[in-house]
Design an enzyme around this catalytic site. Structure first.
Site, PDB file in Angstrom:
ATOM      1  N   ARG A  70       0.829  -1.200   0.000  1.00 36.14           N
ATOM      2  CA  ARG A  70       0.000   0.000   0.000  1.00 36.14           C
ATOM      3  C   ARG A  70       0.862   1.248   0.000  1.00 36.14           C
ATOM      4  O   ARG A  70       2.080   1.166   0.140  1.00 36.14           O
ATOM      5  CB  ARG A  70      -0.896   0.012   1.236  1.00 36.14           C
ATOM      6  CG  ARG A  70      -0.111  -0.217   2.563  1.00 36.14           C
ATOM      7  CD  ARG A  70      -0.659   0.520   3.744  1.00 36.14           C
ATOM      8  NE  ARG A  70      -0.673   1.953   3.553  1.00 36.14           N
ATOM      9  CZ  ARG A  70       0.391   2.753   3.712  1.00 36.14           C
ATOM     10  NH1 ARG A  70       1.562   2.246   4.057  1.00 36.14           N
ATOM     11  NH2 ARG A  70       0.269   4.055   3.531  1.00 36.14           N
TER      12      ARG A  70
ATOM     13  N   ASP B 284      -2.695  11.058  -2.619  1.00 38.82           N
ATOM     14  CA  ASP B 284      -2.801   9.998  -3.617  1.00 38.82           C
ATOM     15  C   ASP B 284      -2.967  10.580  -5.005  1.00 38.82           C
ATOM     16  O   ASP B 284      -2.579   9.961  -5.993  1.00 38.82           O
ATOM     17  CB  ASP B 284      -3.967   9.069  -3.265  1.00 38.82           C
ATOM     18  CG  ASP B 284      -3.639   8.259  -2.022  1.00 38.82           C
ATOM     19  OD1 ASP B 284      -3.844   8.777  -0.907  1.00 38.82           O
ATOM     20  OD2 ASP B 284      -3.130   7.129  -2.179  1.00 38.82           O
TER      21      ASP B 284
ATOM     22  N   LYS C 209      -6.065   9.802   2.175  1.00 36.62           N
ATOM     23  CA  LYS C 209      -6.797   8.879   3.035  1.00 36.62           C
ATOM     24  C   LYS C 209      -8.007   9.525   3.702  1.00 36.62           C
ATOM     25  O   LYS C 209      -7.914  10.673   4.177  1.00 36.62           O
ATOM     26  CB  LYS C 209      -5.838   8.352   4.119  1.00 36.62           C
ATOM     27  CG  LYS C 209      -6.402   7.313   5.058  1.00 36.62           C
ATOM     28  CD  LYS C 209      -7.031   6.148   4.328  1.00 36.62           C
ATOM     29  CE  LYS C 209      -6.103   5.581   3.295  1.00 36.62           C
ATOM     30  NZ  LYS C 209      -6.752   4.657   2.338  1.00 36.62           N
TER      31      LYS C 209
END
Ligand SMILES: CSC[C@H]1O[C@H](OP(=O)(O)O)[C@H](O)[C@@H]1O
Length: 342
Positions: A49, A228, A239
């Site tokens: 991740r 991201d 997140k």
């Protein structure tokens, strides 16, 4: 392919190994990753991740598959299967675009290996540049709050937001870090706590709901998060829980910084509303699982809303701390985010 070691990826004897980030911190479980279906499963379950790391692991596996003799058309299919593994982080898409270009070359086996290793080296350097620019913004005695995990586990280098915190701590300017546990998958409570402990950086773990009262008590000097995807207008997907931190920081007059490689900026994505947000399994919210097993507290048939990311509008962000420098709100308001990257 030459051997390689990052915090959470290894190449040994032409085999890719991944550090299972769902097993940390209780277990350091290195797992072989032999094919696309295994890597897709690791990515979807967040054993692998972190926006940069997802792209790097996919690139390295493609290069290894080519070395093992996978045909070009199969490699194209493998590449697109990996691209679909998680939709939000743009790093995966950028890395695979570069790998696709390498795959077009006549000596694609060599080109893929060179490009994958180049991406790893570039990420290490991007992290260092982000950390250097960001550390200049950290004043002595700072108490920093961070969300999710953005360190060496999620990148090939020192990390993004945690890379800044690490360098600022080395410069003696970090009094302590407030670590959001980051429900539902607890990347903060499990991974950031582990990483900061390993680095001997003082931290206190908090539930996400505690950030507001800490800010009200004037115990937070700045918030540092990763990204991201950064839209063309500066909106940021990160997140879930990042947006609420940004609203709280704005209300309390606390600087809110986003740390990311310039490649996280997606000029093809006009604004935050255009960023695809991954929806995840209900069981991540109705309970929790890890190397310790799993426990469910909500009714198993509970209706659940579980977006993995949210979008923070540019107006709530104090600075975009990139490897090329710090992009300011004025530059974003003037619509020159991209030019600021030159
Ligand atoms: C430098 S990692 C960036 C980003 O990735 C994390 O998401 P996930 O744990 O789901 O892969 C988180 O949003 C970080 O901020």
């Amino acid at each position: 392919m030459q051997s390689l070691t990052t915090t959470s990826l290894r190449i040994r004897e032409n085999q890719l190994w991944i550090l299972d980030q769902q097993a940390l911190p209780q277990q350091s479980d290195w797992r072989e990753c032999r094919d696309v279906s295994e890597l897709v499963d690791h990515i979807r379950t967040l054993r692998v991740r972190g926006a940069p790391l997802i792209g790097l692991s996919a690139s390295l596996l493609l290069a290894l598959l080519a070395e093992r003799g996978m045909a070009q058309d199969e490699l194209h299919q493998a590449l697109e299967t990996l691209r679909a593994s998680r939709p939000t982080a743009v790093n995966l898409m950028n890395n695979l675009d570069r790998m696709k270009a390498a795959l077009q070359q006549s000596d694609y086996v060599k080109a893929l290996a060179e490009e994958a290793l180049r991406l790893v080296d570039e990420d290490r350097a991007l992290c260092e540049s982000i950390a250097a620019h960001g550390a200049k913004l950290v004043t002595p005695g700072s108490r920093l709050l961070t969300h999710c995990n953005t360190g060496g586990l999620a990148t090939a280098g020192v990390g993004t937001a945690i890379g800044v915190i690490r360098r600022a701590h080395e410069q003696g300017n970090v009094e302590q870090v407030w670590v959001d546990e980051t429900r539902p998958l607890l990347q903060g409570g499990r991974l950031t706590a582990w990483e900061l402990g390993e680095l001997s950086i003082p931290y206190q773990l908090i539930c996400d709901s505690m950030a507001a009262s800490l800010m009200a008590q004037k115990r937070v000097d700045a918030v540092w998060v990763g990204a991201d995807r950064i839209a063309a207008n500066g909106d940021v997907a990160n997140k879930i829980g990042t947006y609420s931190l940004a609203v709280l920081a704005k209300y309390h007059g606390i600087p809110f910084y986003v740390a990311a490689p310039h490649t996280t900026h997606d000029p093809q994505c006009p604004n935050g509303a255009a960023i695809p947000i991954e929806q995840r399994d209900a069981r991540e919210v109705t309970g929790v699982s890890g190397s310790f097993g799993s426990v469910q507290w909500a009714p198993l048939d509970a209706q659940v809303y579980n977006p993995a990311f949210d979008v923070t509008p540019a107006e709530l962000i104090s600075g975009w701390v990139l490897d090329v420098g710090v992009v300011t709100p004025d530059q974003v308001r003037e619509g020159i985010f991209r030019q600021a990257l030159q």
